[in-house]
Design an enzyme around this catalytic site. Structure first.
Site, PDB file in Angstrom:
ATOM      1  N   LYS A 121       1.216  -0.167  15.128  1.00  0.00           N
ATOM      2  CA  LYS A 121       2.627  -0.244  15.493  1.00  0.00           C
ATOM      3  C   LYS A 121       3.019  -1.492  16.289  1.00  0.00           C
ATOM      4  O   LYS A 121       4.213  -1.771  16.441  1.00  0.00           O
ATOM      5  CB  LYS A 121       3.014   0.998  16.344  1.00  0.00           C
ATOM      6  CG  LYS A 121       3.044   2.281  15.564  1.00  0.00           C
ATOM      7  CD  LYS A 121       4.278   2.370  14.690  1.00  0.00           C
ATOM      8  CE  LYS A 121       4.084   3.304  13.533  1.00  0.00           C
ATOM      9  NZ  LYS A 121       4.225   2.723  12.231  1.00  0.00           N
TER      10      LYS A 121
ATOM     11  N   TYR B 156       3.848   6.742  10.372  1.00  0.00           N
ATOM     12  CA  TYR B 156       3.067   5.562   9.976  1.00  0.00           C
ATOM     13  C   TYR B 156       3.949   4.515   9.301  1.00  0.00           C
ATOM     14  O   TYR B 156       3.812   3.320   9.564  1.00  0.00           O
ATOM     15  CB  TYR B 156       1.926   5.988   9.039  1.00  0.00           C
ATOM     16  CG  TYR B 156       0.874   4.920   8.870  1.00  0.00           C
ATOM     17  CD1 TYR B 156      -0.130   4.741   9.821  1.00  0.00           C
ATOM     18  CD2 TYR B 156       0.892   4.061   7.773  1.00  0.00           C
ATOM     19  CE1 TYR B 156      -1.090   3.750   9.684  1.00  0.00           C
ATOM     20  CE2 TYR B 156      -0.060   3.062   7.619  1.00  0.00           C
ATOM     21  CZ  TYR B 156      -1.049   2.918   8.578  1.00  0.00           C
ATOM     22  OH  TYR B 156      -1.996   1.926   8.432  1.00  0.00           O
TER      23      TYR B 156
ATOM     24  N   HIS C 268       0.849  -1.202   0.000  1.00  0.00           N
ATOM     25  CA  HIS C 268       0.000   0.000   0.000  1.00  0.00           C
ATOM     26  C   HIS C 268       0.880   1.246   0.000  1.00  0.00           C
ATOM     27  O   HIS C 268       1.798   1.350   0.799  1.00  0.00           O
ATOM     28  CB  HIS C 268      -0.902   0.024   1.237  1.00  0.00           C
ATOM     29  CG  HIS C 268      -2.030  -0.963   1.166  1.00  0.00           C
ATOM     30  ND1 HIS C 268      -3.295  -0.672   1.616  1.00  0.00           N
ATOM     31  CD2 HIS C 268      -2.087  -2.220   0.680  1.00  0.00           C
ATOM     32  CE1 HIS C 268      -4.080  -1.726   1.418  1.00  0.00           C
ATOM     33  NE2 HIS C 268      -3.355  -2.678   0.861  1.00  0.00           N
TER      34      HIS C 268
ATOM     35  N   PRO D 297      -4.150  -0.024  18.740  1.00  0.00           N
ATOM     36  CA  PRO D 297      -3.886  -0.444  17.357  1.00  0.00           C
ATOM     37  C   PRO D 297      -4.029   0.658  16.314  1.00  0.00           C
ATOM     38  O   PRO D 297      -3.741   0.431  15.140  1.00  0.00           O
ATOM     39  CB  PRO D 297      -4.919  -1.556  17.128  1.00  0.00           C
ATOM     40  CG  PRO D 297      -5.988  -1.307  18.124  1.00  0.00           C
ATOM     41  CD  PRO D 297      -5.350  -0.659  19.303  1.00  0.00           C
TER      42      PRO D 297
ATOM     43  N   TYR E 106      -9.274   5.165   7.576  1.00  0.00           N
ATOM     44  CA  TYR E 106      -9.428   5.487   9.001  1.00  0.00           C
ATOM     45  C   TYR E 106     -10.492   6.584   9.091  1.00  0.00           C
ATOM     46  O   TYR E 106     -10.309   7.658   8.504  1.00  0.00           O
ATOM     47  CB  TYR E 106      -8.122   6.026   9.591  1.00  0.00           C
ATOM     48  CG  TYR E 106      -7.023   4.991   9.745  1.00  0.00           C
ATOM     49  CD1 TYR E 106      -6.156   4.696   8.696  1.00  0.00           C
ATOM     50  CD2 TYR E 106      -6.836   4.315  10.950  1.00  0.00           C
ATOM     51  CE1 TYR E 106      -5.135   3.750   8.846  1.00  0.00           C
ATOM     52  CE2 TYR E 106      -5.819   3.375  11.114  1.00  0.00           C
ATOM     53  CZ  TYR E 106      -4.983   3.100  10.059  1.00  0.00           C
ATOM     54  OH  TYR E 106      -3.973   2.172  10.208  1.00  0.00           O
TER      55      TYR E 106
END
Ligand code: APR
Ligand code: PHB
Length: 390
Positions: free
Chosen positions: A296, A384, A72, A292, A200
């Site tokens: 990580k 991220y 991704h 979550p 998200y």
């Protein structure tokens, strides 16, 4: 029984450590409380940072991840009926792979078995002795027999509920913790992907996340009461909630399918310092937990193992103890960075019951900022994909 490194726990941390040590000619034994089938089927998260992918590939367990995992290059933030993309690759030059943690575990177990690795499943009554001495040991029961494993070092990779952390005297340990008053309701769905990338979502009703496992299986979550029960959630109620939180004003809709698994995950932030005492070292969830939201957990476990492997190799190959001495301090730099990022993202994306209307507008203002300012988006993207400099 004797080995060089005694490892408690066959999660990603314990198995990867054992395999990396093996590749450097260092002998270890892994002791696991659960059965092989159980660890290989427990559903967990699934985002791998570039550094995690590299480490797995170097360990020789990256083939299936590369073939079956999905690369991704960005993810989407959904808020106020909008969808805005964070372009990870354009902002950082890096990407992530979505590949389920239990698939990583299957690959690691297969590699240990193929290398004739010593791996005991279904052990009980594990206890740690003599960590203040140069020859500590682990006592355990296996197939109704008592055993004692003597080693040079004991590594606690036994997760948050394991026995290792408490083997460090309480007076020398400081725990830092934040338990969140919400959890995630997770589902596995037989359906095609809703989107090419993870979504998200922040909504007045609460957070939601659309993730994926394959072209046919999707993973979705929504914020819930951690004390709620899955029986309270019919499929219709789940879909209504996901549509309300994730569908956009621009016509995007969550794609429904057959739900075949439901679970509720509690959320906490936790760090135990120190991560070492005498000849005992902690790695992964045994020492720290992140919510979550930032994906990580697995990546931190792998990063700990990277640091610890280098330190153990320096000891066995060059008789150096400086890297072992510095282990906790070195590992904690990355851990605190990830703790902050996960906490920040959690607070920005979730419905916070103590938040005033003013603070709710601040969440939206922050989302506007990270999706319009290149500097702010870069900071989010760097965290991220995994900060390299720590
Ligand atoms: N003796 C032996 N094994 C034990 C004991 C014990 N007393 N206590 C726990 N274990 C085992 C558990 O059964 C589990 O398989 O230790 C293992 C710990 O594995 P994880 O919990 O997966 O922890 P870790 O390897 O640090 O990986 C962290 O897992 O929880 C996720 O999101 C988290 O992705 C992160 C990753
Ligand atoms: C998952 O796919 O399980 C997943 C993805 C991203 C997260 C957490 C979990 O932040």
């Amino acid at each position: 029984m004797r080995t060089q490194v005694g490892i408690i726990g066959a999660g990603p941390a314990g198995l990867l450590l054992s395999h990396l040590l093996h590749l450097r000619g260092i002998d270890s034994v892994v002791l696991e409380r659960r059965g092989r089938d159980q660890i290989e089927s427990t559903i967990r998260a699934g985002v791998l940072e570039q550094g995690t992918m590299d480490t797995l590939a170097e360990a020789g367990v990256g083939e299936r991840m590369k073939a079956e995992g999905a690369l991704h290059h960005g993810f989407e933030l959904a808020f106020e009926g909008k969808r805005r993309r964070i372009d990870l690759t354009a902002l950082t030059g890096k990407s992530i792979t979505v590949y389920a943690q239990h698939e990583v575990l299957k690959d690691l177990v297969a590699a240990r078995v193929a290398a004739d690795g010593k791996l005991f499943f279904d052990v009980s009554n594990t206890s740690i002795h003599g960590i203040d001495t140069a020859s500590p040991s682990i006592r355990f029961e296996h197939a109704d027999e008592q055993h004692e494993l003597h080693c040079d070092y004991v590594i606690g990779c036994d997760g948050f509920h394991g026995v290792s952390r408490s083997a460090i005297p309480a007076a020398l340990r400081q725990d830092y913790e934040r338990v969140f008053p919400f959890g995630w309701f997770g589902i596995l769905v037989e359906a095609p992907p809703t989107s090419d990338e993870l979504i998200y979502a922040r909504h007045e009703r609460g957070f939601a996340l659309i993730s994926t496992r394959s072209q046919d299986v999707q993973r979705m979550y929504f914020q819930c009461d951690p004390n709620d029960a899955v029986e309270n959630w019919s499929d219709d109620r789940i879909w209504a909630e996901l549509h309300a939180r994730v569908d956009s004003d621009e016509g995007h809709q969550v794609v429904e399918g057959k739900i075949f698994q439901k679970n509720i995950v509690p959320m906490r932030s936790f760090v135990s310092t120190t991560m070492q005492h005498g000849h005992l070292f902690l790695a992964g969830d045994a020492a720290h937990i992140v919510p979550p939201t930032g994906a990580k957990g697995l990546n931190l476990a792998v990063a700990d193992v990277r640091v610890l492997t280098a330190a153990l190799v320096a000891f066995y190959k060059e008789s150096r103890t400086d890297l072992l001495d510095a282990y906790s301090e070195t590992a904690l730099r990355r851990i605190w960075r990830a703790e902050h990022f996960s906490y920040w993202m959690t607070r920005m994306m979730h419905r916070l019951d103590d938040a005033s209307p003013f603070e709710q507008r601040l969440q939206v203002a922050e989302l506007e900022h990270v999706t319009t300012s290149r500097a702010a988006a870069t900071a989010m993207a760097e965290n991220y994909v995994g900060v390299v400099a720590v």
